[in-house]
Design a protein around this motif. Structure first.
Motif, short mmCIF file in Angstrom:
data_model
loop_
_atom_site.label_atom_id
_atom_site.label_comp_id
_atom_site.label_asym_id
_atom_site.label_seq_id
_atom_site.Cartn_x
_atom_site.Cartn_y
_atom_site.Cartn_z
N SER A 117 -5.92 -9.94 -6.44
CA SER A 117 -6.17 -9.83 -7.88
C SER A 117 -7.63 -10.10 -8.13
O SER A 117 -8.38 -10.49 -7.24
CB SER A 117 -5.30 -10.83 -8.66
OG SER A 117 -5.85 -12.14 -8.57
N TYR A 230 4.68 -6.73 -9.79
CA TYR A 230 3.69 -5.86 -10.41
C TYR A 230 2.27 -6.33 -10.13
O TYR A 230 1.40 -5.54 -9.74
CB TYR A 230 3.94 -5.81 -11.92
CG TYR A 230 3.08 -4.79 -12.65
CD1 TYR A 230 3.51 -3.49 -12.81
CD2 TYR A 230 1.83 -5.14 -13.16
CE1 TYR A 230 2.73 -2.54 -13.46
CE2 TYR A 230 1.04 -4.21 -13.80
CZ TYR A 230 1.49 -2.92 -13.96
OH TYR A 230 0.70 -1.99 -14.59
N GLU A 231 1.99 -7.62 -10.31
CA GLU A 231 0.63 -8.12 -10.26
C GLU A 231 0.15 -8.41 -8.84
O GLU A 231 -1.04 -8.26 -8.56
CB GLU A 231 0.50 -9.40 -11.11
CG GLU A 231 0.91 -9.23 -12.56
CD GLU A 231 -0.05 -8.35 -13.34
OE1 GLU A 231 0.24 -8.08 -14.52
OE2 GLU A 231 -1.09 -7.95 -12.78
N CYS A 232 1.04 -8.86 -7.96
CA CYS A 232 0.63 -9.30 -6.63
C CYS A 232 1.01 -8.32 -5.53
O CYS A 232 0.20 -8.00 -4.67
CB CYS A 232 1.22 -10.68 -6.33
SG CYS A 232 0.67 -11.97 -7.47
N HIS A 234 1.89 -5.26 -6.20
CA HIS A 234 1.44 -3.96 -6.71
C HIS A 234 2.52 -2.89 -6.53
O HIS A 234 2.22 -1.73 -6.23
CB HIS A 234 0.14 -3.53 -6.02
CG HIS A 234 -0.97 -4.53 -6.17
ND1 HIS A 234 -1.45 -4.93 -7.40
CD2 HIS A 234 -1.67 -5.25 -5.25
CE1 HIS A 234 -2.41 -5.83 -7.24
NE2 HIS A 234 -2.55 -6.05 -5.95
N ALA A 236 4.65 -1.31 -8.85
CA ALA A 236 4.92 -1.11 -10.28
C ALA A 236 6.31 -0.56 -10.52
O ALA A 236 7.04 -1.02 -11.41
CB ALA A 236 3.86 -0.19 -10.88
N ASN A 284 -2.45 2.65 -15.99
CA ASN A 284 -1.79 2.51 -14.69
C ASN A 284 -2.72 2.99 -13.59
O ASN A 284 -3.07 4.16 -13.53
CB ASN A 284 -0.51 3.33 -14.66
CG ASN A 284 0.27 3.12 -13.38
OD1 ASN A 284 -0.01 2.19 -12.62
ND2 ASN A 284 1.25 3.99 -13.14
N SER A 286 -2.17 3.59 -10.53
CA SER A 286 -1.56 4.58 -9.65
C SER A 286 -1.62 5.98 -10.26
O SER A 286 -1.45 6.98 -9.56
CB SER A 286 -0.11 4.21 -9.35
OG SER A 286 0.66 4.21 -10.54
N GLN A 300 -7.63 -1.94 -13.55
CA GLN A 300 -7.05 -2.96 -12.70
C GLN A 300 -7.39 -4.34 -13.22
O GLN A 300 -6.56 -5.25 -13.21
CB GLN A 300 -7.55 -2.79 -11.27
CG GLN A 300 -7.01 -1.52 -10.60
CD GLN A 300 -7.63 -1.30 -9.24
OE1 GLN A 300 -8.70 -1.82 -8.93
NE2 GLN A 300 -6.95 -0.53 -8.43
N VAL A 304 -4.48 -7.12 -14.31
CA VAL A 304 -4.33 -8.39 -13.62
C VAL A 304 -4.61 -9.55 -14.55
O VAL A 304 -4.01 -10.61 -14.45
CB VAL A 304 -5.29 -8.43 -12.40
CG1 VAL A 304 -5.27 -9.80 -11.76
CG2 VAL A 304 -4.86 -7.37 -11.39
#
Length: 317
Positions: A117, A230-232, A234, A236, A284, A286, A300, A304
């Protein structure tokens, strides 16, 4: 997270419940509760800052150190005095497993190596290096050193050649070195992600086996795990599907609950509903294949930064 309002409620309630039979366990639960409240305040500050600026050590780094230290001390008390004594308690066992995963969640966000992050000073230093900015020079008591000094303030020894006296840059292909983890004196700088992920799986499995579908503590476990994915991690899509499955299980549950637990469950379901749509917009990463690297980096950073929780349940974790 370890500072969520639901966790704090259960910490206080369960500490009072076990106090007549186990004073030591109750004492440690009350201490973890106090630590959790303090930690929540620090995480709110970090959320407001949105990032930790390594050029401001008296503010950002002290906050960073405080968060890591509180999490470390909470984990020590939990592993040494709580987890060995939770065998006979259902809700307390689930809460203890969840808190262990939560403390590791904080380690991953703020102190993981490699960084996952933008909340670590190392990640900021790397971003500055990629942008072509060198490390700033800190004030050593006589003001901040500057390169843009006036002609009148320059030395009388002027360079005799156009190439003399200029700034020294690293050789081609070599950027500015990224400093080592600044909080290594508090906690080893290692990869905490696999351990945190394993502890979350254990906490989710335990909550699913011991608590009913709409139990607010079970929802707290699953909500933070969805945020962690989601945050660590990744992941989604996995996070959104996990949140969706959790909401479906809540609506299928037929067990009754008191008003306080009902209100907490409603709040958590609302958060899970927002997490079902998280990352589906233009931010997003991605879906940013056609965007410039700077735009993707900004997206990003924004995603985060939202991982830092408020005092209540406004934030998924």
């Amino acid at each position: 997270m370890a500072s969520s309002e639901v966790d704090q409620k259960f910490l206080g309630k369960l500490a009072r419940a076990v106090e007549p039979n186990n004073a030591l366990l109750a004492s440690m639960l009350f201490k973890i509760l106090g630590l959790s409240i303090n930690l929540a305040q620090q995480l709110v500050k970090a959320r407001k800052q949105r990032r930790l600026d390594t050029t401001r050590p008296t503010q950002s780094l002290e906050l960073y150190f405080h968060i890591i230290w509180l999490s470390r001390e909470g984990l020590v008390m939990l592993e040494q005095y709580v987890l060995p004594m939770v065998g006979d308690y259902v809700e307390l066992k689930v809460l203890a497993y969840k808190l262990r995963a939560s403390f590791y969640h904080i380690f991953v966000l703020f102190h993981n190596h490699p960084s996952v992050s933008t909340m670590t000073p190392e990640a900021l230093a790397a971003a500055a290096t990629m942008a072509g900015m060198g490390p700033s020079r800190l004030d050593k008591g006589k003001g901040i050193a500057r390169d843009d000094i006036s002609e009148t303030a320059r030395s009388s020894l002027q360079p005799t050649h156009p190439m003399e006296g200029g700034p020294v840059h690293p050789p081609p292909g070599f950027g500015h070195p990224i400093p080592e983890a600044v909080a290594s004196f508090l906690l080893p700088s290692v990869d905490y992600l696999p351990t945190a992920h394993q502890y979350f799986r254990e906490a989710v499995a335990l909550a699913d086996s011991l608590l009913w579908g709409s139990h607010s503590l079970r929802l707290s476990v699953r909500t933070e795990y969805a945020a962690f994915l989601y945050e660590c991690v990744h992941d989604a899509e996995g996070s959104r599907q996990f949140a969706k499955d959790t909401i479906a299980e809540v609506y299928q549950a037929s067990e009754g609950m008191d008003d306080d637990m009902f209100n907490d469950a409603c709040e958590l379901v609302t958060v899970l509903g927002k997490m079902m749509k998280r990352g589906l917009g233009s931010s997003n990463p991605s879906r940013s294949r056609g965007q410039s690297p700077a735009t993707v980096a900004t997206s990003q950073n924004d995603s985060v930064a939202t991982a830092i929780p408020a005092a209540g349940m406004e934030n998924p974790i």
